[in-house]
Design an enzyme around this catalytic site. Structure first.
Site, short mmCIF file in Angstrom:
data_model
loop_
_atom_site.label_atom_id
_atom_site.label_comp_id
_atom_site.label_asym_id
_atom_site.label_seq_id
_atom_site.Cartn_x
_atom_site.Cartn_y
_atom_site.Cartn_z
N SER A 131 0.79 -1.32 -0.02
CA SER A 131 -0.01 -0.18 0.02
C SER A 131 1.25 0.87 -0.39
O SER A 131 2.25 1.56 0.26
CB SER A 131 -1.07 -0.10 1.55
OG SER A 131 -1.89 1.66 1.64
N GLU A 133 0.35 3.51 1.55
CA GLU A 133 0.38 4.55 3.58
C GLU A 133 1.03 3.95 3.30
O GLU A 133 1.83 4.39 4.09
CB GLU A 133 -0.92 3.70 3.86
CG GLU A 133 -2.59 3.79 3.04
CD GLU A 133 -2.83 5.57 4.16
OE1 GLU A 133 -1.80 5.86 4.68
OE2 GLU A 133 -3.65 6.60 3.42
N TYR A 154 -1.95 0.17 10.38
CA TYR A 154 -2.07 -0.74 9.10
C TYR A 154 -1.31 -0.49 8.20
O TYR A 154 -0.53 -1.72 7.64
CB TYR A 154 -3.29 0.13 8.46
CG TYR A 154 -3.24 -0.59 7.02
CD1 TYR A 154 -4.14 -1.29 6.47
CD2 TYR A 154 -3.17 0.57 5.74
CE1 TYR A 154 -4.51 -1.60 5.25
CE2 TYR A 154 -3.05 0.23 4.52
CZ TYR A 154 -4.00 -0.63 3.95
OH TYR A 154 -4.03 -1.34 2.75
#
Length: 362
Positions: A131, A133, A154
């Site tokens: 990801s 992120e 996460y």
């Protein structure tokens, strides 16, 4: 003989689109679903096939990504040529509230799958859904060489899976790749993600069901693309001669405020009196700006996005209006037909729509 693929997270946004894509290419698709007292298969109901049919090519298997034993058994039983690991606890805000569970499902599940592949000795190609992120506080634009600097549990879990995928590739010679995907949305996006929260609220407001939309940080910047295009990139990664890692995104940054303005402007709705910023939806840490530098994917995979930010908004608003039985302007349906077509059709575009009020945000 058709290829056999295993998808974790098959009932999610990406998993459902990927299953459609692979079925269109003649694959036999095995999807892992969690055992529960209620059904959570709405995103794949339109492609469901009765497993009793002799030519059924979409097969569901119960599994738990937190169990090494179950994961290993599934690898042995299915012996897939390709594995797409998409299953995760993928809500960033929620990961602050359940960090241990997020690490168990989002991070350690990757190790369980990789170790099962190594121990089984099967010849397979493994895709890990990393990801954007992971990049967190690293300044944009971000590419495959950008330092990882997570700003959420996460993101930290995804970073762990990313490094374990590289470790098993370099240390054990597995064909294992990381797809570092930037935000990708669709009418099948979960109802608590901010983009879908906005488009569902618009449909519900115009249908007379909800008046107020509660949101978090309107100034957060993200690189938003269209999910069906991103699963095509996943598939292309596993067709290369050598495994590698790839950033996938549009290269454009837009704020949550811009998404809200574009979506409401599409249906001539003045959003200002109805939108309330609620601090409960702010995160303890925020990745300030995530913007993809996806030149490597363009060169090596021949992949580039066709759906623009404006297109994406129209697709999502149209789908949520139609899902509530309301008239839609129709630009979204035309965009799908003109720019995509083929395996991806408008039918089944909207999913997980209900009369409930949206409860979370980016």
């Amino acid at each position: 003989m058709s290829k056999r693929a295993l998808i974790t997270g098959v009932t999610g946004q990406d998993g459902s689109y990927l299953a459609e894509l692979l079925l269109s290419k003649g694959y036999e698709v095995h999807g892992i679903i969690r055992r529960a007292s209620t059904f959570n298969t709405r995103r794949i109901d339109h492609i469901f096939q009765d497993p009793h049919l002799p030519n059924a090519r979409l097969l569901m298997r119960y599994g738990d990504l937190t169990s090494a034993e179950q994961v290993t058994n599934l690898i042995y039983q299915v012996a897939p040529e390709e594995i797409y690991h998409l299953g995760a606890q993928s809500q960033v805000k929620v990961s602050f509230e359940i960090p241990e569970y997020t690490g168990m499902v989002t991070g350690l599940s990757t190790t369980r799958l990789l170790e099962a592949i190594r121990q089984s000795g099967i010849t397979t190609r493994f895709y890990h859904a990393a990801s954007s992120e992971m990049f967190g506080a690293s300044p944009p634009p971000q590419d495959e060489q950008t330092p990882v600097d997570p700003c959420s549990p996460y993101a930290a879990a995804k970073a762990y899976g990313y490094w374990m995928t590289r470790l098993y590739r370099n240390g054990y010679g597995l064909y294992a790749v990381n797809g570092i995907l930037f935000n990708h949305e669709s009418p099948r996006r979960g109802e608590t993600f901010i983009t879908r929260k906005i488009t569902r609220w618009i449909a519900q407001f115009l249908g007379g069901k909800h008046d107020t939309l509660y949101v978090g940080n309107l100034d957060a910047q993200r690189d938003w693309g269209y999910a069906p295009e991103y699963v095509e990139a996943m598939w292309r990664m596993l067709q290369q001669d050598q495994p590698d890692d790839y950033v996938i995104g549009t290269g454009e940054a837009h704020t949550v405020r811009e998404f809200l303005e574009e979506a409401c402007g599409y249906v001539d709705l003045n959003w200002n009196p109805h939108v309330v910023v609620d601090p409960r939806y702010f995160r303890p840490l925020e990745a300030p700006a995530l913007v993809a530098a996806a030149g490597k994917a363009r060169r090596a995979l021949g992949w580039s996005p066709r759906v623009t930010f404006r297109d994406l908004v129209r697709i999502m608003v149209d789908a949520d209006l139609e899902a509530l039985g309301l008239p839609a302007p129709g630009a979204g349906k035309r965009i799908v037909a003109e720019k995509l077509g083929g395996w991806h059709q408008w039918q089944g575009a909207a999913a997980e729509t209900s009369g409930r009020a949206p409860v979370s945000a980016l």
